[in-house]
Enzyme design. Structure first.
Site, mmCIF file in Angstrom:
data_model
loop_
_atom_site.group_PDB
_atom_site.id
_atom_site.type_symbol
_atom_site.label_atom_id
_atom_site.label_comp_id
_atom_site.label_asym_id
_atom_site.label_seq_id
_atom_site.Cartn_x
_atom_site.Cartn_y
_atom_site.Cartn_z
ATOM 1 N N LYS A 151 -1.685 -6.832 2.714
ATOM 2 C CA LYS A 151 -1.781 -6.341 4.095
ATOM 3 C C LYS A 151 -2.536 -7.319 4.978
ATOM 4 C CE LYS A 151 -3.969 -2.620 2.996
ATOM 5 N NZ LYS A 151 -3.877 -2.747 1.543
ATOM 6 N N GLU A 177 -13.505 -3.312 6.124
ATOM 7 C CA GLU A 177 -12.958 -4.373 5.281
ATOM 8 C C GLU A 177 -14.042 -5.380 4.916
ATOM 9 O OE1 GLU A 177 -9.744 -4.803 3.814
ATOM 10 O OE2 GLU A 177 -9.839 -2.659 4.199
ATOM 11 N N ARG A 178 -13.636 -6.475 4.304
ATOM 12 C CA ARG A 178 -14.614 -7.392 3.713
ATOM 13 C C ARG A 178 -15.328 -8.265 4.743
ATOM 14 N NH1 ARG A 178 -9.848 -7.901 1.501
ATOM 15 N NH2 ARG A 178 -9.529 -6.716 -0.368
#
Lengths: 451, 441
Positions: A151, A177-178
């Site tokens: 994604k 997210e990261r």
């Protein structure tokens, strides 16, 4: 001014005995040293329930709270260009900003009479998207996939292809997210001198539930600035909208609300609608959004995933099996589509080719099962032909992406939809029957390349 | 020293004069297995350290208007209702010693092999602030494992979080041990965090590493399966906190967490025991956050140090799409998937090359390895796909292209085969794939 004292503390929740009742839901309270901050979520005649914006680690029972601000605010001026914010509107790129004007991040959605639905096509240069799920301005594109099927790579490729080729401003929201991807995106944009037209908001996965939950509204405010104040067509990239619902579920669970299946909050639908209805085009300009949607436990029927999907104008569903074969972007062609797949909109030729491609690939899936039992020799000549053409199609829809150059060692390519249509037609009509299927793997356009 | 004590005494005296609470005290009103409720403790703080009648220690993890919930981390005697509870006035912290290199330790500063406490201890905070985005750098330095299938195809960079996932008995821990032994003389501090393993397993790992000369740079942090659940739950946070500090000081650190599935189920036990609403598969709603904030410690720090994290997760029936596994996959920067089928067929390490991923990829490889690696990976995946189609076919009837592809594929697979504790250098790896370019000529 002191509004009350803390009498109970949990991971993300505190209860405050009120001395001053002149507070409202959405107000931000803080301890006197401003080390801890809270947002009011409910009030009764003795106390208020608040969620913690940061960590409650070390917070003392009996601490006095003061009113910090009326609501979460973010800069609402040209000074947002090229800057990186956290979910609460504070800058986190280490540079200073003298505020011009701030605005509340939680505002009502666009009214029906203001919504603009006129539009024009928007090429992405990614074969699978332009062919199976084409996009137009003002579109909401969902990129769905389980863990680790690509994604984020696709979102980054879209930033590369759509944002860099347009003059539009873009807003990137990193929700849950990261951090590593955050710094990498920031550095890449800085190096490519593309940062100036972009604003970023991060509530990364290591942040508190409130941090992840609030990031979307904060990011939307920036997109609305470009749309309503600058009267521009704006691009909005959200990675990942699911994390917003997940964070809400954590908060709801902590608030001891009654939960629905899989621990989601009961107001799941309205939470999503409040966000999705803000992402709309009006007379001032359009917001075209690309929203990554994580599929928990590879379960596409997940309540939260389904709710978000119902707002999308188009969707690309990523598939673990394709990824296993090393075919990226690993899309499930049968589940990926858009509202534009209509002969009136994309033309009869494109429409027919999509139909024919899906038929061929669907037959291929049947044949694969037969082969696994009987071997390929047992197929009829006709089926063999379908089988080999389908494999060529499947390989053809893989694509060298600009953002994965370091990984594949193949330079990325932007492919024109006209070339895709020619190539697909060529494969389907048997023009390339005597060419080996591996020649179609990780290329841009075929005919144009070998002509 | 005396001055300081005098200062403190003065401080306390002045508080008493002002009528303020000097310390916070209360009584036990409810005892469960590892959770205790106490009354009193009126100005306790969240995560404050608590002492229960010198019999048990713990920390505050819930404060109600009329009671406080305490998680017990260590206990020497039975706790009874009515026992005195004292809040210690400082946050809950654990201990670590710099002498722990080459030892098996717990999070309270004990040398478990020698059976005693270390002399010089430093305090470790339970919760650190997440590392800000701007304090990070992109991950782009190679971290060599010595395993061809990893270094060539799914490389790990310093500061990457790479999951090792697979069924029982597929060699997950072995890969971790291989990686540790390959760090010899490479200036990397290794930390092996054993969660809920049995004591025999941990002792074997200790001897295995010692035998191969890994003691001089490896710390084993262990919480055994018969330890308190709170202890198993806290261990990785404390260990990562130590590792993070080493990274900030400029060290290259690698932390292996074995394993997170066990950690998830312990956390579920604690959450359900404290009456939190269950979510998917009865895990608490914040199970993703619990693992995300743990693994987000992994980073390439801007000052040069790095913390590479290799969590291990156990699956059932090769299903990597269950809730906990997908959560962790979505946090990590890639995964090495091990397959029982490959293992039984004799492929060592039993990596499933289709399902394994590295999101860092070539960014952390040197140019020569990257060039060959990308080619080998593409050829291998095509081969695995084609092999399935022609599995039942007679070789003589196949087109020549396919025959060649199948032969080449077999050669690639055999070049990837590698027995345990036999690391290869980059040159050896490159040499074993010389046939790839020769075939193309």
């Amino acid at each position: 001014m002191i509004v009350g004292k803390i009498i109970s503390i949990f991971d993300v929740k505190v209860e405050v005995i009120l001395e001053d009742f002149n507070i409202a839901i959405g107000n931000i309270l803080s301890t006197e040293d401003e080390k801890y901050k809270f947002e009011v979520v409910s009030i009764n005649n003795t106390s208020a329930m608040c969620i913690s914006l940061g960590s409650n680690y070390g917070l003392k029972k009996g601490s006095s709270l003061k009113l910090f601000s009326k609501h979460i605010e973010i800069e609402y001026s040209d000074k947002i260009n090229g800057r990186m914010f956290d979910s609460f509107g504070d800058l986190i790129d280490g540079k200073k900003l003298e505020s011009d004007e701030k605005r509340e991040t939680s505002v009502p959605a666009v009214e029906l009479n203001a919504i603009n639905v006129e539009s024009e096509m928007m090429p992405t240069g990614i074969k699978v998207i332009d062919f199976f799920a084409p996009i137009e301005k003002g579109f909401k594109m969902g990129l769905l996939g389980g863990a680790g099927v690509g994604k984020t790579v696709l979102i980054k490729e879209l930033i590369h292809n759509v944002y860099t080729s347009s003059k539009s401003h873009a807003v990137f929201v990193g929700a849950g997210e990261r951090s590593r991807e955050g710094i990498e995106l920031y550095k890449e944009m800085e190096e490519a001198k593309l940062l100036d037209n972009m604003s970023l908001v991060f509530g990364v996965m290591g942040d508190t539930p409130a941090g992840r939950y609030k990031s979307i509204n904060t990011g939307l405010t920036l997109a609305e600035y470009y749309r309503d104040e600058k009267k521009e067509d704006t691009l909005l990239f959200i990675d990942n909208i699911y994390r917003f619902i997940q964070a809400k579920a954590e908060i709801s669970s902590e608030m001891k609300e009654l939960l629905i299946e899989n621990g989601y909050p009961s107001n799941l639908g309205s939470e999503i609608s409040k966000v999705e209805e803000r992402i709309n085009s009006n007379k001032n300009g359009s917001i075209t959004s690309f929203q990554a949607i994580y599929i928990p436990a590879d379960d596409l029927s997940d309540e939260a995933v389904q709710s978000v999907m119902s707002y999308m104008d188009g969707q690309i569903v990523l598939d673990r099996h394709q990824a296993e074969l090393g075919l990226y972007p690993a899309i499930d062609v049968f589940k990926s589509t858009s509202k534009l797949i209509d002969a009136d909109k994309i033309g009869k030729r494109h429409y027919d080719l999509v139909e024919k491609t899906l038929q061929t690939l669907s037959r291929y899936n049947d044949l694969e099962e037969i082969i696994s039992v009987l071997g390929i020799e047992e197929l009829s000549d006709n089926d063999k032909q379908v089988f080999y053409r389908a494999r060529k199609l499947r390989n053809y829809f893989s694509q060298p992406l600009f953002v994965s150059e370091t990984f594949t060692n193949i330079p990325g390519e932007f492919v024109n939809i006209k070339d895709v249509l020619d190539d697909v037609e060529g494969i389907l009509t048997g023009k390339f029957d005597n060419i080996d299927e591996s020649k179609f793997l990780y290329i841009g356009a075929y005919e144009k390349r070998y002509k | 020293m005396n001055e300081e004590i005098e200062k403190r005494v003065d401080n306390v005296n002045s508080k008493i004069k002002k009528g303020e609470n000097v310390y916070s005290a209360g009584h036990v009103i409810n005892v469960e297995n590892f959770i205790v409720e106490a009354s009193g403790l009126d100005d306790v703080s969240f995560y404050e350290s608590v002492n229960i009648a010198n019999k048990a220690k713990g920390y505050v993890f819930g404060i109600y208007y009329n009671k406080v919930v305490i998680a017990i981390t260590s206990k020497t005697d039975d706790i009874k209702v009515g026992d005195g509870v004292l809040a210690e006035g400082h946050e809950f912290r654990c201990s670590f010693s710099l002498d722990a290199i080459g030892k098996v330790i717990d999070i309270f500063g004990n040398d478990l092999i020698a059976g005693k406490k270390f002399d010089k201890l430093i305090n470790v905070k339970l919760i650190n602030k997440p590392i800000p985005i701007m304090d990070r750098s992109p991950v782009n330095r190679e971290f060599l494992t010595g395993i061809t299938g990893i270094d060539m195809l799914y490389p790990i960079g310093k500061g990457q979080r790479q999951l090792i996932i697979g069924d029982k008995k597929t060699g997950k821990t072995q890969i971790a041990l291989d990686i540790i032994t390959n760090q010899k003389d490479k200036n990397v501090v290794c930390m092996y965090i054993a969660l809920g393993k049995n004591k025999k397993e941990v002792k074997e790992i200790y001897y295995e590493l010692a035998k191969r000369g890994a003691s001089s740079y490896t710390i084993i942090v262990a919480a055994f399966n018969d330890d308190l659940p709170t202890n198993i739950y806290l261990t990785p946070y404390i260990a990562m906190s130590v590792a993070e500090n080493l990274m900030i000081q400029g060290y290259d650190v690698v932390a292996i967490i074995d394993d997170l599935k066990k950690h998830a189920s312990v956390y579920r036990e604690i959450s359900l025991a404290s009456k939190k609403a269950p979510g998917r598969d009865a895990y608490p709603s914040d199970i993703f956050y619990a693992h995300a904030r743990l693994l987000e410690c992994g980073a390439q720090h801007k000052n040069g140090g790095s913390l590479t994290v290799l969590p291990i997760t156990e699956t059932k029936n090769a299903d990597i799409t269950d809730y906990i596994s997908t959560n962790i996959i979505s946090i990590c920067d890639g995964q090495i998937v091990l397959s029982a089928k490959n293992f039984n067929q004799g492929q060592k390490p039993a990596i499933n090359y289709g399902l394994s991923v590295s999101r860092i990829g070539g960014a952390a490889q040197s140019d020569d390895v990257k060039k060959v690696g990308a080619k080998v990976r593409q050829k291998l995946l095509s081969y695995l796909d084609v092999r399935e189609v022609y599995e039942l076919s007679n070789e003589d009837e196949m087109p020549e292209v396919v025959q060649n592809q199948l032969h080449e594929g077999e050669k690639i697979l055999s070049a990837l085969n590698q027995y345990k504790f036999s690391p290869k250098s980059k040159k050896e790896m490159l040499d074993s794939f010389k046939f790839i370019d020769e075939g193309a000529k």
